[in-house]
Design an enzyme around this catalytic site. Structure first.
Site, mmCIF file in Angstrom:
data_model
loop_
_atom_site.group_PDB
_atom_site.id
_atom_site.type_symbol
_atom_site.label_atom_id
_atom_site.label_comp_id
_atom_site.label_asym_id
_atom_site.label_seq_id
_atom_site.Cartn_x
_atom_site.Cartn_y
_atom_site.Cartn_z
ATOM 1 N N CYS A 98 37.305 44.973 41.438
ATOM 2 C CA CYS A 98 38.437 45.779 41.868
ATOM 3 C C CYS A 98 39.102 46.217 40.561
ATOM 4 O O CYS A 98 39.218 45.422 39.632
ATOM 5 C CB CYS A 98 39.386 44.921 42.687
ATOM 6 S SG CYS A 98 40.815 45.831 43.250
ATOM 7 N N GLU A 206 47.056 57.830 43.138
ATOM 8 C CA GLU A 206 48.408 58.345 42.898
ATOM 9 C C GLU A 206 48.395 59.468 41.879
ATOM 10 O O GLU A 206 47.744 59.362 40.837
ATOM 11 C CB GLU A 206 49.314 57.237 42.334
ATOM 12 C CG GLU A 206 50.144 56.531 43.378
ATOM 13 C CD GLU A 206 51.124 55.514 42.784
ATOM 14 O OE1 GLU A 206 51.473 54.597 43.516
ATOM 15 O OE2 GLU A 206 51.519 55.627 41.611
ATOM 16 N N HIS A 234 42.992 53.228 42.187
ATOM 17 C CA HIS A 234 42.865 51.775 42.325
ATOM 18 C C HIS A 234 41.912 51.514 43.482
ATOM 19 O O HIS A 234 42.246 51.765 44.637
ATOM 20 C CB HIS A 234 44.254 51.166 42.606
ATOM 21 C CG HIS A 234 44.229 49.674 42.792
ATOM 22 N ND1 HIS A 234 45.143 49.001 43.559
ATOM 23 C CD2 HIS A 234 43.401 48.723 42.304
ATOM 24 C CE1 HIS A 234 44.884 47.698 43.528
ATOM 25 N NE2 HIS A 234 43.830 47.505 42.782
ATOM 26 N N ASN A 329 39.007 42.020 38.571
ATOM 27 C CA ASN A 329 38.396 40.868 39.253
ATOM 28 C C ASN A 329 36.989 40.701 38.702
ATOM 29 O O ASN A 329 36.063 41.365 39.156
ATOM 30 C CB ASN A 329 38.261 41.124 40.757
ATOM 31 C CG ASN A 329 39.562 41.003 41.506
ATOM 32 O OD1 ASN A 329 40.590 40.663 40.939
ATOM 33 N ND2 ASN A 329 39.521 41.272 42.798
ATOM 34 N N HIS A 403 47.764 42.143 36.076
ATOM 35 C CA HIS A 403 46.978 43.224 36.698
ATOM 36 C C HIS A 403 47.806 44.112 37.621
ATOM 37 O O HIS A 403 47.321 45.111 38.122
ATOM 38 C CB HIS A 403 45.794 42.651 37.464
ATOM 39 C CG HIS A 403 46.099 42.231 38.877
ATOM 40 N ND1 HIS A 403 47.109 41.355 39.200
ATOM 41 C CD2 HIS A 403 45.521 42.581 40.054
ATOM 42 C CE1 HIS A 403 47.135 41.173 40.512
ATOM 43 N NE2 HIS A 403 46.186 41.904 41.050
#
Lengths: 480, 137
Positions: A98, A206, A234, A329, A403
């Site tokens: 991720c 975004e 993300h 991750n 993070h």
């Protein structure tokens, strides 16, 4: 059991007698408020649990955005000796790799603001998102195999991006050691048509504007200046990575049984580094990392296309350059100084970002003089940050920092106290255009469900784990 | 069978109580799907057979729920009916029913990435059975 004690302005120690069985102490990087927040759920207990694992070196660490996860805490960092240590799929998480990427643009807020709503709609129609959505790339098994070993490189080869994107991605766009033969048929099935999908939950795209620059030289190297529009993505490894983790948790569970190890949490199942099971997992995990990088590359490509369609100019003319892509991750073999000597260790970062300083071999050439960019997504109502890696991080946190903001409110409580449509209205009044697949579910991701991201990055700066380069403010948010 | 959701800072969990093991496994599945989708809008128009082997009851619950997540993720199904024929030792046989995801018609809520082993409990309590599962969402 004895309690944690403060050992610095931004550090708290969890001593080994906090919980019998800890091999090393834990350290949480936090100020008083964030530490108190960590103590409200089971996060500190999870920092202690990680310290039970074989071959852990240094300390079991937690970044300031720590909160209760499963197995490892979210924000957990731990390193294990290559000959006596372990690798734990639960220390990476289900959403392997991720991560976050940031696309710079040559546009200003004034140029983007007037057509923002339409631009967001174009992005929403070009980028698949939400539960059960098919991706636009129907990858055959042979294509998928190449993506799993070559990551962003394969995507660029297929026309999804430019050569220079590869130089602006962690590990040159592809994690080494990936072997698709270590991946189950079920993971292939789940991955077949989810490449190039955003997902749901906390994942987002975004459109942002650089509100403040803190470090001029670093900002220049990263191509950032105040008033400039950026796009943050993300997203993770989708069903492919989730299945890799699920498969290997069961493999590791059997290893733990065979070796007769007692673990404080079954989710911490692990295997000795160097064993067949550990090698297989690391090879499959690298495939999932490459899937995730490729996934974000595809979404960035469609972001470029959306801007091209909207502004009727080429992506190069619009200055759409990838700043960087980070995974938060992940587990990796790295060299670190531990107790005065250089050791090869397997660093697990679960909700933590690599924060390497200038000159570190893993920092891409373009940034080698300033350090690695660290991309921190905030919540949709406040800010996101671009930080830079530090020498102190190498000494204190195995080259790691936070993070994100980190959750502070459960999803059910957020849904009970906040109404999605009202939140959308409130954000719109703040000048943030929100497009969500399910407006009701927006409540779960409300700004008040998260810690204050500015506080988190300030603590990281205070502890020396990273330095603030730029603060970004959201203009438009796309959610699954 | 009764179930409720558990508060978790980042994720979400369920607690299930049932009179039999079969009912417990069916209830856990129903609880999980109620987090993902408004089940009132889902019809049982197609079925799948599920047959699983595991090392113990916790492992069996992990396999069962992750098997159903696989059907969502790979086959794009939402499920509403869970007929658990037998749970004996560490084996489970079931028929599950539902339909293909239709984002226009189904009210989809939260994607569940996986059922975790974290704090998972499957045990006999008094006259019945109890299970607790934390999901990664």
């Amino acid at each position: 059991m004895s309690g944690a004690r403060r050992i610095g302005d931004f550090a708290w120690e969890i001593p080994t007698d906090f919980k019998p069985g800890m091999r090393v102490p834990g350290v949480v990087f936090a100020d008083e408020e964030l530490f108190e927040a960590a103590g409200r759920d089971k996060a500190l207990d999870q920092v202690a649990n990680v310290a039970f694992l074989q071959g852990i070196v240094g300390r079991s660490l937690a970044m300031p955005d720590i909160h209760w996860g499963y197995g490892f805490p979210i924000g957990g960092v731990a390193a294990f000796d290559e000959s006596s240590g372990v690798v734990s799929p639960g220390g990476v998480g289900f959403d392997i790799s991720c991560g976050v990427r940031l696309l710079n643009t040559g546009l200003t807020e004034d140029e983007v603001r007037p057509g923002l709503r339409d631009l967001m709609a174009t992005l929403a129609s070009n980028i698949p998102k939400g539960l059960g959505t098919r991706g636009r790339i129907h990858s055959t098994e042979s294509v998928l195999r190449k993506v799993l070993t070559r990551g962003a490189r394969e995507m660029v080869g297929m026309g999804y991006g430019h050569e220079e994107d590869i130089d602006h991605t962690e590990r040159g766009g592809a994690y080494p050691g990936a072997d698709p033969a270590r991946v189950s048929a079920r993971a292939f099935e789940r991955g077949a048509d989810q490449l190039g999908t955003l997902g749901s939950g906390n994942h987002f795209l975004e459109v942002q504007v650089v509100e403040k620059i803190f470090m001029e030289k670093e900002a220049r190297a990263f191509g950032l200046h105040e008033g400039q529009v950026t796009v943050m993505i993300h997203s993770g490894s989708r069903g492919f990575g989730h299945q890799v983790c699920t498969d290997y948790l069961q493999v590791m569970d059997r290893v733990v049984n065979r070796l007769g190890w007692e673990l404080p949490d079954r989710q911490l199942a692990c295997a000795p580094l160097g064993s067949g099971e550990a090698d297989d997992y690391l090879a499959a995990m690298a495939c999932a990392c490459n899937y995730a990088i490729a996934n974000r590359q595809a979404q960035m490509h469609w972001t470029r296309e959306s801007f091209e369609q909207f502004f009727k100019a080429s992506d190069r003319a619009l200055g759409l350059h990838l700043l960087f892509d980070v995974s938060h991750n992940v587990a990796r073999m790295e060299d670190h100084q531990v107790d005065g000597r250089r050791r090869r260790v397997c660093v697990h970062r679960k909700g933590a970002t690599a924060s390497f300083p200038a000159g570190h071999p893993d920092v891409p050439a373009a940034y080698s003089e300033v350090g690695q960019p660290v991309l921190i997504p905030g919540d949709m109502g406040t800010h996101s940050y671009v930080l830079v890696g530090t020498e102190t991080a190498m000494k204190e946190s195995f080259g790691s920092t936070c993070h994100g903001a980190g959750r502070t409110m459960s999803r059910s409580k957020a849904k009970k106290t906040i109404r999605g449509p009202e939140l959308k209205e409130r954000l719109e009044r703040q000048g943030i255009v929100v497009l969500a697949g399910n407006v009701k579910m927006l409540a779960e991701e409300a700004p008040e469900a998260y810690k204050d991201v500015s506080r988190v990055v300030d603590v990281c700066q205070g502890a020396g784990l990273s330095s603030k380069v730029a603060m970004l403010r959201p203009m438009g948010v796309l959610k699954g | 069978m009764r179930f409720n959701t558990i508060e978790h800072t980042a994720d979400i969990g369920i607690e299930v109580e049932a009179e039999s093991l079969e009912e417990l496994f069916a209830g856990a599945a129903r609880a999980m799907f109620s987090i993902m989708v408004d089940l009132d809008g889902v019809s049982a128009v197609l079925s799948r057979e599920v047959s699983l082997d595991a090392s113990d009851l916790v492992d069996l619950m992990f396999e069962w729920l992750n098997e159903l997540i696989f059907l969502v993720s790979a086959n794009r199904l939402v499920l509403c009916d869970f007929e658990v024929g037998s749970v004996s030792g560490e084996r489970l046989e079931a028929t599950v029913r539902g339909e293909e995801i239709d984002s226009g018609r189904h009210s989809l809520e939260l994607e569940i990435k996986a059922a975790t082993f974290h704090e998972m409990v499957v045990e006999e309590r008094g006259e019945g059975w109890y299970a607790r599962v934390i999901f990664d969402v």
